[in-house]
Design a protein around this motif. Structure first.
Motif, short mmCIF file in Angstrom:
data_model
loop_
_atom_site.label_atom_id
_atom_site.label_comp_id
_atom_site.label_asym_id
_atom_site.label_seq_id
_atom_site.Cartn_x
_atom_site.Cartn_y
_atom_site.Cartn_z
N MET A 1 64.49 44.53 -70.50
CA MET A 1 63.06 44.79 -70.50
C MET A 1 62.72 45.91 -71.45
O MET A 1 61.58 46.14 -71.75
CB MET A 1 62.58 45.19 -69.11
N CYS A 2 63.71 46.62 -71.92
CA CYS A 2 63.37 47.75 -72.74
C CYS A 2 64.39 47.91 -73.84
O CYS A 2 65.57 48.11 -73.57
CB CYS A 2 63.34 49.02 -71.92
N LEU A 3 63.92 47.81 -75.07
CA LEU A 3 64.78 48.05 -76.21
C LEU A 3 64.93 49.55 -76.39
O LEU A 3 63.95 50.28 -76.37
CB LEU A 3 64.15 47.47 -77.47
N ALA A 4 66.15 50.00 -76.58
CA ALA A 4 66.36 51.40 -76.90
C ALA A 4 67.57 51.46 -77.82
O ALA A 4 68.52 50.71 -77.65
CB ALA A 4 66.62 52.20 -75.62
N VAL A 5 67.49 52.32 -78.83
CA VAL A 5 68.58 52.39 -79.79
C VAL A 5 69.12 53.82 -79.86
O VAL A 5 68.38 54.79 -79.73
CB VAL A 5 68.14 51.95 -81.20
N LEU B 1 69.10 58.29 -77.04
CA LEU B 1 68.66 56.90 -76.96
C LEU B 1 67.14 56.91 -77.14
O LEU B 1 66.44 57.62 -76.41
CB LEU B 1 69.04 56.37 -75.58
N VAL B 2 66.62 56.15 -78.11
CA VAL B 2 65.18 56.18 -78.42
C VAL B 2 64.50 54.90 -77.95
O VAL B 2 64.97 53.79 -78.23
CB VAL B 2 64.96 56.32 -79.95
N HIS B 3 63.41 55.06 -77.21
CA HIS B 3 62.61 53.93 -76.73
C HIS B 3 61.14 54.25 -76.95
O HIS B 3 60.66 55.28 -76.48
CB HIS B 3 62.89 53.70 -75.24
N ALA B 4 60.44 53.38 -77.66
CA ALA B 4 58.99 53.52 -77.89
C ALA B 4 58.61 54.92 -78.38
O ALA B 4 57.63 55.50 -77.95
CB ALA B 4 58.21 53.17 -76.62
N GLY B 5 59.44 55.47 -79.27
CA GLY B 5 59.10 56.77 -79.85
C GLY B 5 59.47 57.96 -78.99
O GLY B 5 59.07 59.07 -79.28
N PHE B 6 60.24 57.74 -77.93
CA PHE B 6 60.69 58.81 -77.04
C PHE B 6 62.21 58.77 -76.91
O PHE B 6 62.78 57.70 -76.69
CB PHE B 6 60.06 58.68 -75.65
N VAL C 1 61.41 64.41 -72.45
CA VAL C 1 62.22 64.16 -71.25
C VAL C 1 63.70 64.48 -71.49
O VAL C 1 64.53 64.26 -70.61
CB VAL C 1 62.04 62.71 -70.71
N THR D 1 65.47 42.15 -71.59
CA THR D 1 66.26 42.44 -72.78
C THR D 1 67.68 41.90 -72.63
O THR D 1 68.31 41.48 -73.59
CB THR D 1 66.26 43.95 -73.08
N ILE E 1 65.04 59.09 -74.54
CA ILE E 1 65.05 59.01 -73.07
C ILE E 1 66.36 59.49 -72.47
O ILE E 1 66.43 59.72 -71.26
CB ILE E 1 64.72 57.59 -72.55
N SER E 2 67.40 59.66 -73.26
CA SER E 2 68.61 60.30 -72.72
C SER E 2 69.47 60.81 -73.87
O SER E 2 69.34 60.39 -75.01
CB SER E 2 69.40 59.34 -71.83
N TYR F 1 53.84 51.43 -82.22
CA TYR F 1 55.22 51.44 -81.72
C TYR F 1 55.36 52.48 -80.62
O TYR F 1 56.26 52.42 -79.81
CB TYR F 1 56.18 51.75 -82.88
N GLY G 1 62.13 40.91 -65.04
CA GLY G 1 62.13 42.17 -65.78
C GLY G 1 61.64 42.10 -67.20
O GLY G 1 62.15 42.78 -68.06
N VAL H 1 68.68 56.72 -87.17
CA VAL H 1 69.15 55.47 -86.57
C VAL H 1 69.75 54.62 -87.68
O VAL H 1 69.03 53.96 -88.43
CB VAL H 1 68.01 54.71 -85.85
N ILE I 1 58.76 46.59 -77.93
CA ILE I 1 59.47 47.64 -77.19
C ILE I 1 60.34 47.03 -76.11
O ILE I 1 61.08 47.71 -75.42
CB ILE I 1 58.52 48.68 -76.57
#
Lengths: 359, 339, 80
Positions: C1-5, C43-48, C32, A33, C50-51, A113, A58, C21, B338
């Motif tokens: 490696m991981c999109l999070a918004v 912060l949302v990643h893949a429907g979760f 979590v 990313t 995460i912080s 998703y 990564g 969002v 994702i």
């Protein structure tokens, strides 16, 4: 983000680089990313030519072995089986085809998703076996862990996960242990670090004497992290710094880790183009074996790949430039990629391929 | 189409408006139908006819869901066909409507769609003058599909052509980007998000008329539908042999559309629009063109977003840091990611 | 490696919630981030989620806009 502070950062990075010994400075952005963000903001062109940003391993989709993609395609073609996957996997080539092309021939694939939607698919169609493609690093594994626990609690008989989850620290360790890693420092992944914590890089920084800085994804955050890395190189330091402290803590998310440990155990895992890396994967624990698609459907994801001569490992290690690989632009192209660096739109090889033709 | 491994089938991505669609058209369609007019690959064909120049276009509509915030398949089919005529510089005259509907389709939905066709045609000032209805068995089609043809007349002396873009020209867009694509995605349940964003589906009769009156030397118009602005600009760059420089900070995007793109990992430049146009205008008429667009209902948020330059036929994005990136022709349908 | 918004938690129902969002409403699991409260930014990643971003962290985000030459902790000997 302000243009002025970004330009100030770029100028300061340039000054620091000029004062370093006259050789390329190679920094690896471990996270895919970050690679995309660097590309979108055009940061390479704003930084001194002597500073090379090398894209690391990564991108969880790009490093998923072809045999795993093949297994998903085979499953999606079996009567009564549906594969649910993140959209990222749809165009990743296996040895002969992609999930997208298999769909055109009637393979049952649903793009989701979130794993929660895969669970919904299973609840709605009890006669169908739903296999969720569990890909991703530490950021994504907790979601799969929750999905597994929900499926176990609900006794869902038609839901399984095919795990290709990977861990980033063992991968970075393997790269460093290979000995020929021409990388001076690491821009560490922001959202993986949310889960594992900034302190997770300390053993690496200490053992291999490479500075590590955790970075956010805005242009300014990335430049700030690069500046910190170059400052460490100038000072001869190799420490872990956290330039994404608004999101990342030293310890990470312990609750997420606990969920991962309840459902998965570390396993030796094949990486596309890199071979098998010890302890770098997450396998579903024996207690949840009934939710493991590999066991339910008798699949084995092996390291054996038809990637004769692919030198992505050396490209990622910074040992060679993409055109030095004998497959580059010949048998390995964006339309038919062999290794992970050509799979990703922003991967080292695909970026090199496109820019050499376009600009 | 083959991928080099002997795999030969149509993919959904072939209809996505990106690189795959482009290859399908060039390799499979153009090779079989030798026509200079077809080879221009413009939104409409323009046929020279004694006394007038006739514009002809055809389109098929397969959108799902059939009803969405800001529109439905009926409004989309009229807006899309009328806009294709307008992009060729034509004044739309009349449309045909073909309906393929499956056995068991609710009559209420059928009426609602036809009412929407009628209302949008009235808004655009065109008539539906001929049509056809086919019904098929339950498994032969999913719901309803619409097809149209549209005819219009191109006024004497007007020639809009992608190849006419020249270095120095300004690039305008008639409003915010990405609204239609995000509105559609937010209605698809498995993506787990909802949004107040409405589709922009609209016939652009008024803004295009205002634009062409204010900037008669306009080189070309293009509606950035499937494949979004990235595909539209790449087509113009290829046809004209010029580079297009896009000032990314000038591209108008609604806050919620930007947020949804971040969430799903999409580039707003690749997301579809159904009520927007791109105009390539000589620099001395650019301000007048922009003011004219902004004076209309569907052009209020028009913006000048870039310029044409001499160079390779590429689209290059420049951000406000001065960073540059290549804006590629999108590959195919946009998928949520994702990572 | 991981999109999070990032987004604001506006509804909560047990282990799930609705996150705003930038004007979109996103369904997110809260497994979590069990201590999250309504109004918190996550912060949302893949429907979760995460912080959870704390107020201090939000303030720090604003600090990013300051002049980097003043905000930098590590001005080494290279600086002019």
């Amino acid at each position: 983000m302000t243009a002025r502070s970004c330009h100030d950062l770029c100028r300061r990075i340039a000054r620091r680089i000029e004062a370093l010994p006259d050789r390329p400075v190679r920094l690896m952005e471990v996270c895919g990313t970050h690679t995309v963000a660097i590309h979108r903001a055009g940061l390479r062109g704003l930084l001194p030519p002597r500073l090379r940003l090398v894209s690391g391993p990564g991108c969880p989709v790009c490093v998923t072995p072809q045999t795993y993609v093949d297994a998903l395609i085979e499953l999606a073609g079996r009567p009564g089986v549906r594969v649910a996957t993140y959209g990222d996997m749809i165009r990743v080539p296996g040895r002969s085809t992609t999930l997208e092309r298999a769909m055109a021939r009637g393979a049952r694939v649903s793009v989701v998703y979130s794993i929660m939607e895969a669970l919904s698919l299973a609840r709605q169609a009890p006669a169908e076996q739903v296999v969720f493609a569990g890909v991703g690093f530490e950021t994504t594994a907790p979601a799969t862990a929750v999905g597994l626990k929900l499926a176990a609690d609900e006794r869902l008989a038609n839901f399984t996960v095919l795990s290709a989850h990977k861990l980033i620290i063992p991968a970075m360790t393997a790269l460093l242990e290979s000995g020929d890693l021409a990388i001076d420092g690491f821009l560490c992944p922001g959202h993986v670090s949310v889960i594992i914590g900034a302190d997770a890089y300390k053993p690496l920084a200490a053992r291999f004497a490479r500075p590590c800085v955790v970075a956010g994804f805005e242009a300014e955050e990335i430049l700030r992290a690069i500046d910190l890395l170059v400052a460490q190189l100038a000072d001869g330091r190799a420490e872990v710094e956290n330039a994404y402290a608004r999101v990342v803590t030293a310890d990470g998310n312990r609750r997420a880790w606990a969920l991962i440990e309840e459902t998965f155990e570390p396993a030796d895992t094949p990486w596309r183009g890199l071979g098998t890396i010890p302890g770098s994967g997450l396998a579903i624990r024996a207690e949840l074996a009934h939710l493991d698609a590999a066991r339910r459907f008798g699949l084995e994801i092996t390291a054996r790949e038809d990637d004769h001569g692919c030198r992505c490992g050396e490209v990622i290690r910074g040992a060679i430039e993409p055109p030095e690989c004998p497959l580059f632009a010949r048998t390995c192209t964006p339309a038919n990629p062999v290794g992970p660096c050509m799979v990703s739109r922003e991967g080292n090889c695909q970026a090199c391929y496109k820019y050499s033709r376009a600009l | 189409m083959t991928d080099g491994n002997g795999n030969d089938t149509i993919l959904l991505a072939h209809g996505g408006g990106g690189e795959l669609s482009d290859r399908l058209v060039r390799e499979e369609i153009l090779s079989r139908f030798p026509s200079r007019e077809l080879a221009r690959l413009a939104d409409s064909a323009v046929i020279d006819f004694p006394g007038s120049r006739l514009a002809l276009t055809t389109d098929g509509y397969v959108v799902r869901p059939l009803f969405f915030r800001g529109g439905d398949i009926g409004r989309l089919c009229v807006a899309g066909t009328v806009n294709d005529l307008l992009m060729s510089g034509a004044t739309p005259l009349a449309l045909s409507l073909g309906v393929i509907v499956r056995d068991g389709f609710p009559m209420g939905d059928f009426r609602r769609i036809l009412d929407s066709v009628a209302a949008t045609a009235a808004e655009a000032g065109v008539q539906i003058v001929t049509g056809d209805t086919k019904t098929v068995g339950h498994n032969a089609a999913d719901g309803i599909f619409l097809t149209t043809a549209g005819v219009g007349v191109v006024p004497e002396g007007r020639r809009l052509d992608y190849a006419a873009a020249q270095p120095g020209d300004a690039v305008l867009v008639s409003g915010t980007l990405g609204d239609h694509g995000i509105a559609i995605m937010s209605e698809r349940q498995q993506l787990g998000f909802t949004s107040a964003i409405a589709s922009d589906a609209a016939p652009l009769v008024e803004p295009v008329a205002a634009l062409l009156a204010a900037a008669p030397a306009t080189r070309c118009l293009k509606d950035p539908t499937r494949g979004g602005l990235a595909a539209a600009l790449n087509e113009i760059a290829r046809a004209s042999g010029c580079s297009i420089i896009l000032e990314e900070s000038q591209v108008p995007v609604r806050e919620a559309v930007a947020g949804a793109c971040d969430l799903l990992g999409l580039d707003v430049l690749n997301v579809a629009n159904e009520g927007k146009c791109v105009a390539i205008v000589p620099p001395d008429q650019a301000e007048a063109a922009l003011a004219a667009l902004r004076s209309t209902r569907y052009g209020r948020e028009a913006a000048r977003v870039g310029r044409v330059e001499a160079g390779k036929p590429l689209v290059v994005g420049v951000n406000d840091l001065g960073g540059r990136r290549l804006i590629e022709m999108p590959y195919g349908e946009q998928l949520p990611r994702i990572c | 490696m991981c999109l999070a918004v990032p987004g604001k938690l506006i509804e909560r129902d047990g282990h799930s919630g609705t996150v705003d969002v930038r004007g979109n409403r996103v369904q997110a699991r809260l497994d979590v981030v069990p201590d999250v409260r309504l109004g918190d930014y996550v912060l949302v990643h893949a429907g979760f989620a995460i912080s959870v971003l704390s107020d201090d962290e939000a303030a720090e985000a604003l600090d990013l806009l300051d002049d980097p030459d003043e905000a930098m902790p590590h001005d080494g000997p290279l600086m002019p």
